[in-house]
Write a protein that holds these residues in place. Sequence first.
Motif, short mmCIF file in Angstrom:
data_model
loop_
_atom_site.label_atom_id
_atom_site.label_comp_id
_atom_site.label_asym_id
_atom_site.label_seq_id
_atom_site.Cartn_x
_atom_site.Cartn_y
_atom_site.Cartn_z
N SER A 1 0.82 -1.20 0.00
CA SER A 1 0.00 0.00 0.00
C SER A 1 0.86 1.26 0.00
O SER A 1 0.58 2.23 -0.71
N LEU A 2 1.93 1.26 0.79
CA LEU A 2 2.84 2.42 0.79
C LEU A 2 3.49 2.59 -0.57
O LEU A 2 3.63 3.71 -1.07
N ALA A 3 3.88 1.48 -1.19
CA ALA A 3 4.53 1.57 -2.50
C ALA A 3 3.57 2.07 -3.57
O ALA A 3 3.96 2.80 -4.48
N LEU A 4 2.30 1.68 -3.46
CA LEU A 4 1.32 2.07 -4.47
C LEU A 4 0.78 3.49 -4.25
O LEU A 4 0.58 4.24 -5.20
N HIS A 5 0.51 3.83 -2.99
CA HIS A 5 -0.22 5.07 -2.73
C HIS A 5 0.58 6.11 -1.95
O HIS A 5 0.15 7.24 -1.81
N GLY A 6 1.73 5.68 -1.42
CA GLY A 6 2.53 6.64 -0.65
C GLY A 6 3.18 7.64 -1.59
O GLY A 6 3.67 7.27 -2.66
N GLY A 7 3.21 8.87 -1.22
CA GLY A 7 3.78 9.89 -2.10
C GLY A 7 5.20 10.24 -1.71
O GLY A 7 5.77 9.69 -0.76
N GLU A 8 5.74 11.16 -2.48
CA GLU A 8 7.00 11.84 -2.16
C GLU A 8 8.25 10.96 -2.17
O GLU A 8 9.23 11.29 -1.55
#
Lengths: 346, 346
Positions: free
Chosen positions: A277-284
């Motif tokens: 989820s972090l890889a797909l939706h995490g920004g920056e």
Amino acid sequence: MGDGEFDLIKSLRESLSLRRLDAAHGLVEGVGDDAAVLRQTSELDTVITTDLLVEGIDFTLTGDEKTDASVIGRRAVAVSLSDIAAMGARPRWLLLSVGVPRKLWERGFARALLSNAMTYASDIGVTLVGGDISRTLEHVVVDSIVLGEVERGRAVLRSGARVGDQIFVTGSLGGASAGLKILEGGRVRQSHSGARMTSATRGLVARQLQPTPRVEWGALLGERRLASAMIDLSDGLSSDIMHICRESRAGARIEAASLPLDPLLESAGITGDDALSLALHGGEDFELLFTVSERDARGLPSQLDGVQATRIGEVTRERGKVRLVRDGRARLLRPGGFDHFGRTRR
Amino acid sequence: MGDGEFDLIKSLRESLSLRRLDAAHGLVEGVGDDAAVLRQTSELDTVITTDLLVEGIDFTLTGDEKTDASVIGRRAVAVSLSDIAAMGARPRWLLLSVGVPRKLWERGFARALLSNAMTYASDIGVTLVGGDISRTLEHVVVDSIVLGEVERGRAVLRSGARVGDQIFVTGSLGGASAGLKILEGGRVRQSHSGARMTSATRGLVARQLQPTPRVEWGALLGERRLASAMIDLSDGLSSDIMHICRESRAGARIEAASLPLDPLLESAGITGDDALSLALHGGEDFELLFTVSERDARGLPSQLDGVQATRIGEVTRERGKVRLVRDGRARLLRPGGFDHFGRTRR
């Protein structure tokens, strides 16, 4: 440019002996007039971007002024450098507008910020040519403006992806947003407990605070005409791939198993769906997301200065739709990154 | 550029049909990618300036959001246009970074500000090509970035004044600072009393809030190589002439009787020493102050688009010294304009 900032930038630049560098970089008259003068050539296009960073929204002051000035200055420049890289261009010039409250000004905060930003930029071959400095009533603001150059007509846009192109991403994903959650005291499951940071969590926080723009990758992809479309990952993969799809009137298929998860995630005990989820939706993360024709993909170096590029999927004809393939099943992937106004999660 | 601002600027531009203008102006790919792309030519140099305007320092919100958004947007652009004019260049492109608190954002403040700024710039032939938008915790900030072009090598610097050159100023002096004092409820002696504004005081306030950059004068002086040195009057004549003197390693003699006082000063009952002081030390008139060789002075038009240029003195060999001649006596004139940090009077 006014005079406070003129004198300040001038003295900073003199201390860094940037004058000789300028001549090589096409700066005719840089610091010290109403505006900077840059020399044009008929072989190049100029690319320009601006990024506004605001205290309380984009960063929080920790109270350690030296660290704050250094981190904020570097981050502001890095964000703009990433935009320039995403155009396939080479960054050349920097202007910084800085607003600080009087108390911080009196402690040399603006000077420290500019000085750090300039040193960082200079290491990448980017010259500070101007800026503005103002007092603010309360909060620090920094606007970073970077100009780059690219061979005429070779700027890489978001709109050039073709069906069948391979989708690549530089570096690794998810680290910056994990770092943000750690900073915010968020609820990321971690193997360790307590307030002491492990080296993995420290590393993730650094991914958030001190992103590394992929300057060399961007310039290479532009110069060798390898990328058909490109964007930098500021909002998050699921949002940013959608921008390429929308602008290119195409779709995309992303393979979950191919995503280069930040290795620090596992070290920090963030695995499985959380990491994905972090890889797909995490920004920056400020990695580069780009598409390459099948033919050109063979000529793509697998790494540059130690930074890998990983194939994560393919451009499809399913216009405006992104599918995530996981365990053999493809499901629709919706943009789930930042809400850009306010930079808060949706 | 992120997506909130990308979409906003894109929709604003489409509503103004700016696309056709872009092609004529060398904009390859403007709005909607990570950065704007501008085409270079070997005959031109690029000039670039940035100006940061901060609520509570550079402007105060009056509570009339429509007026505020319009005035602030226009003013931010005007200040940068004035810098470009002072280089003898023609302004071409604009980027705006805007920070607004959530409450104002929700009422469309950023859109109104951008839209007004864009319309104003467009009338002058300047195209909005990018920007950034962020939320702030409390106050409005605007960073205006303008790029201009000038024939290669013809940018007019502050350093080119030669002994014997004639000193000119466009338009009139002192109006903007009188307007500021009126806004601040200051102690300028006025013939009228009470809270109702006369048309003269309204005019002076407009000189402060809505400065008119001398775009055509600047471009003409650069194109025809008429000015040997130039600066725009942002800090005040006494400060700004000193910048030319310092950079040109020369001095100046200014004739008090020749100074083109803003006619609104007299209408508002501001005369004598008060008026002279505003003309000498009042900032933000955004007129152009420039030097011309005796030979070239003959070729100088006396006015352009209804704006006069007035000879006010001469460059002298008294390095770093400015003398004011009044009633036959010359006395040393010290810089008495803005303290640039904080923009408050010294």
